[in-house]
Design an enzyme around this catalytic site. Structure first.
Site, PDB file in Angstrom:
ATOM      1  N   ARG A   1     -69.541  46.190  16.943  1.00  0.00           N
ATOM      2  CA  ARG A   1     -68.339  45.468  17.183  1.00  0.00           C
ATOM      3  C   ARG A   1     -68.706  43.816  16.602  1.00  0.00           C
ATOM      4  NH1 ARG A   1     -66.125  49.303  16.538  1.00  0.00           N
ATOM      5  NH2 ARG A   1     -64.270  49.921  17.781  1.00  0.00           N
TER       6      ARG A   1
ATOM      7  N   HIS B   1     -65.882  47.672   7.903  1.00  0.00           N
ATOM      8  CA  HIS B   1     -65.732  48.732   9.000  1.00  0.00           C
ATOM      9  C   HIS B   1     -65.673  50.191   8.701  1.00  0.00           C
ATOM     10  CE1 HIS B   1     -64.512  48.955  13.594  1.00  0.00           C
ATOM     11  NE2 HIS B   1     -65.201  50.024  13.396  1.00  0.00           N
TER      12      HIS B   1
HETATM   13  P1  NDP Z   1     -71.791  54.507  24.421  1.00  0.00           P
HETATM   14  O1  NDP Z   1     -71.141  53.917  25.343  1.00  0.00           O
HETATM   15  O2  NDP Z   1     -72.478  55.694  24.371  1.00  0.00           O
HETATM   16  O3  NDP Z   1     -73.090  53.265  24.131  1.00  0.00           O
HETATM   17  C1  NDP Z   1     -72.999  51.922  24.302  1.00  0.00           C
HETATM   18  C2  NDP Z   1     -74.286  51.534  24.749  1.00  0.00           C
HETATM   19  O4  NDP Z   1     -74.412  50.104  24.734  1.00  0.00           O
HETATM   20  C3  NDP Z   1     -74.814  52.039  26.012  1.00  0.00           C
HETATM   21  O5  NDP Z   1     -76.337  52.338  26.116  1.00  0.00           O
HETATM   22  C4  NDP Z   1     -74.840  50.909  27.169  1.00  0.00           C
HETATM   23  O6  NDP Z   1     -75.884  50.836  28.049  1.00  0.00           O
HETATM   24  C5  NDP Z   1     -74.986  49.739  26.088  1.00  0.00           C
HETATM   25  N1  NDP Z   1     -74.592  48.339  26.666  1.00  0.00           N
HETATM   26  C6  NDP Z   1     -72.880  48.122  26.782  1.00  0.00           C
HETATM   27  N2  NDP Z   1     -73.089  46.955  27.573  1.00  0.00           N
HETATM   28  C7  NDP Z   1     -74.347  46.304  27.545  1.00  0.00           C
HETATM   29  C8  NDP Z   1     -74.986  45.390  27.843  1.00  0.00           C
HETATM   30  N3  NDP Z   1     -74.101  44.243  28.462  1.00  0.00           N
HETATM   31  N4  NDP Z   1     -76.087  45.017  27.863  1.00  0.00           N
HETATM   32  C9  NDP Z   1     -76.857  45.938  27.471  1.00  0.00           C
HETATM   33  N5  NDP Z   1     -76.721  47.281  26.920  1.00  0.00           N
HETATM   34  C10 NDP Z   1     -75.239  47.521  26.989  1.00  0.00           C
HETATM   35  O7  NDP Z   1     -71.466  54.106  22.975  1.00  0.00           O
HETATM   36  P2  NDP Z   1     -71.381  54.793  21.448  1.00  0.00           P
HETATM   37  O8  NDP Z   1     -72.903  54.797  21.343  1.00  0.00           O
HETATM   38  O9  NDP Z   1     -70.752  55.714  21.376  1.00  0.00           O
HETATM   39  O10 NDP Z   1     -70.783  53.706  20.654  1.00  0.00           O
HETATM   40  C11 NDP Z   1     -71.314  52.213  20.531  1.00  0.00           C
HETATM   41  C12 NDP Z   1     -70.325  51.280  19.878  1.00  0.00           C
HETATM   42  O11 NDP Z   1     -70.138  51.745  18.571  1.00  0.00           O
HETATM   43  C13 NDP Z   1     -68.879  51.404  20.281  1.00  0.00           C
HETATM   44  O12 NDP Z   1     -68.342  51.051  21.564  1.00  0.00           O
HETATM   45  C14 NDP Z   1     -68.161  51.024  18.982  1.00  0.00           C
HETATM   46  O13 NDP Z   1     -67.804  49.611  19.494  1.00  0.00           O
HETATM   47  C15 NDP Z   1     -69.092  50.941  17.809  1.00  0.00           C
HETATM   48  N6  NDP Z   1     -68.596  51.823  16.680  1.00  0.00           N
HETATM   49  C16 NDP Z   1     -68.678  51.384  15.531  1.00  0.00           C
HETATM   50  C17 NDP Z   1     -68.238  52.267  14.724  1.00  0.00           C
HETATM   51  C18 NDP Z   1     -68.275  51.992  13.117  1.00  0.00           C
HETATM   52  O14 NDP Z   1     -67.596  52.581  12.201  1.00  0.00           O
HETATM   53  N7  NDP Z   1     -68.631  50.666  12.858  1.00  0.00           N
HETATM   54  C19 NDP Z   1     -67.892  53.606  14.800  1.00  0.00           C
HETATM   55  C20 NDP Z   1     -68.179  54.304  16.087  1.00  0.00           C
HETATM   56  C21 NDP Z   1     -68.408  53.193  17.108  1.00  0.00           C
HETATM   57  P3  NDP Z   1     -75.688  52.103  29.347  1.00  0.00           P
HETATM   58  O15 NDP Z   1     -76.005  53.281  28.517  1.00  0.00           O
HETATM   59  O16 NDP Z   1     -76.933  51.413  30.140  1.00  0.00           O
HETATM   60  O17 NDP Z   1     -74.340  51.894  29.847  1.00  0.00           O
HETATM   61  C1  OXD Z   2     -65.036  52.668  16.185  1.00  0.00           C
HETATM   62  C2  OXD Z   2     -64.830  53.936  15.431  1.00  0.00           C
HETATM   63  O1  OXD Z   2     -64.837  52.621  17.151  1.00  0.00           O
HETATM   64  O2  OXD Z   2     -64.534  53.890  14.144  1.00  0.00           O
HETATM   65  O3  OXD Z   2     -65.280  51.809  15.352  1.00  0.00           O
HETATM   66  O4  OXD Z   2     -65.277  55.005  15.874  1.00  0.00           O
END
Ligand code: NDP
Ligand code: OXD
Length: 315
Positions: free
Chosen positions: A230, A278
């Site tokens: 993000r 994005h």
């Molecule tokens: P998950 O919830 O599976 O993973 C998020 C990870 O971030 C977890 O491992 C979590 O830790 C970690 N995390 C969250 N907060 C913190 C913190 N403060 N310090 C350290 N680690 C942290 O989400 P996804 O992997 O499915 O997706 C991740 C992100 O990717 C989405 O939230 C979205 O913003 C982005 N995204 C972007 C896309 C794009 O097209 N650019 C498409 C899809 C998603 P823990 O496991 O320990 O809770």
């Molecule tokens: C996001 C997505 O979260 O595209 O950005 O899934």
């Protein structure tokens, strides 16, 4: 009466509607903002919903995010409370994200931009290449997407480390957790990949302090940043300053604090920045609608929903 509404102001809702009709021909599907009687709507699927819109449906039972990230939904100050929010966790989307991460790690690793420039200038200039094992890729956010990208990079021969809130066990990947292990993670990382969600804790985390803690032992003498999580996690002026000072070698950015990225942003034309609008991992309507409807069926059969967002954690 039970109806489903798509709230997708920045997307054409028609393909979504058609895709859902295909998997659930009997479902009463409506398109925001002309969805008919709001009392009938029990399920809403949203992407970037305008604030104060979801509260218009008084009988909602589930809110679906049509992407993996839920920050735009949770950011609505009048978001109905006590209703589960289900986010996307789907192999197709995960695979698309891993493609993006692997593509961009390899693009930097094999210096593809330099090769493209040489081709444009008709310069025949082979230059030394290094092994994948000379590079450590550090993934911030070792969740669903981060863990999959980590596995795939490991198979390609990169050293891979990951950092998340809780310790993870991903084969071949060294895991770091929490604030106390953050600096050690950064100190090992030559290419930093961020797949963090946007939360209060991750806001602005990719700043010059962080970038200056990354490893400088890699083949390029300075680290590389890839952010597909993000935009709110990054301080764009710090990234530009670090690129200009040489503290950062290059960056690939798919997400930005303000999207669309304003034309005035210096990121557009920086010679060491690759950017995409994005689109690292698209949500495919057919795949996601199958996933959404499977969850509705679970819910209606009294089974537990999966991939429900923790509103307190913010992801
Ligand atoms: P998950 O919830 O599976 O993973 C998020 C990870 O971030 C977890 O491992 C979590 O830790 C970690 N995390 C969250 N907060 C913190 C913190 N403060 N310090 C350290 N680690 C942290 O989400 P996804 O992997 O499915 O997706 C991740 C992100 O990717 C989405 O939230 C979205 O913003 C982005 N995204 C972007 C896309 C794009 O097209 N650019 C498409 C899809 C998603 P823990 O496991 O320990 O809770
Ligand atoms: C996001 C997505 O979260 O595209 O950005 O899934």
């Amino acid at each position: 009466m039970s109806a489903f509404v798509f709230v997708t102001p920045t997307w054409d809702a028609e393909p979504w509607c058609k895709a859902l009709q295909k998997v659930a021909p009997k479902l009463d599907i409506r398109l925001w903002p002309n969805g008919g009687k709001v009392e009938y709507v029990t399920y809403a699927a949203a992407w970037l919903p305008p604030p104060n819109e979801l509260r218009r449906f008084p009988n909602l039972k589930i809110i679906f995010s049509l992407g993996a990230g839920v920050d735009a939904i949770l950011g609505d100050p009048t978001l109905p409370q006590g209703i589960p929010i289900v986010r996307v966790n789907d192999a197709d989307l995960t695979n698309r994200m891993s493609e993006y991460i692997v593509l961009n790690v390899l693009m930097h690793h094999r210096q593809q931009r330099r090769i493209d420039e040489n081709q444009r200038n008709k310069i025949w200039q082979p230059f030394p290449q290094h092994a994948a094992s000379a590079i450590t890729v550090g993934i911030m956010g070792l969740g669903v997407l981060g863990a999959d990208a980590a596995r795939k990079l490991h198979v390609m021969g990169f050293n891979v480390v990951g950092w998340s809130r809780s310790l993870k066990h991903v084969e071949g990947v060294k895991s770091f957790a929490g604030a106390s292990e953050f600096d050690r993670f950064l100190g090992e990382t030559d290419i930093l990949v961020s797949l963090l969600p946007a939360t209060a804790d991750t806001d602005g985390i990719i700043n010059s302090t962080l970038l200056n803690k990354l490893s400088r032992r890699g083949p390029f003498g300075a680290p590389i940043l890839i952010n597909a999580g993000r935009g709110r996690a990054q301080v764009e002026d710090d990234i530009l300053a670090c690129l200009d000072s040489g503290a950062l070698y290059a960056a690939t950015l798919d997400v930005f604090r303000k999207e669309p990225l304003p034309v005035t942003s210096k990121l557009w034309s920086h010679p060491r920045v690759s950017l995409t609008p994005h689109m690292a991992a698209d949500s495919d309507p057919e795949t996601i609608c199958r996933y959404v409807y499977a969850q509705i069926e679970r819910f209606e059969n009294g089974e537990a929903l999966v991939n429900v967002v923790d509103r307190l954690n913010g992801y």
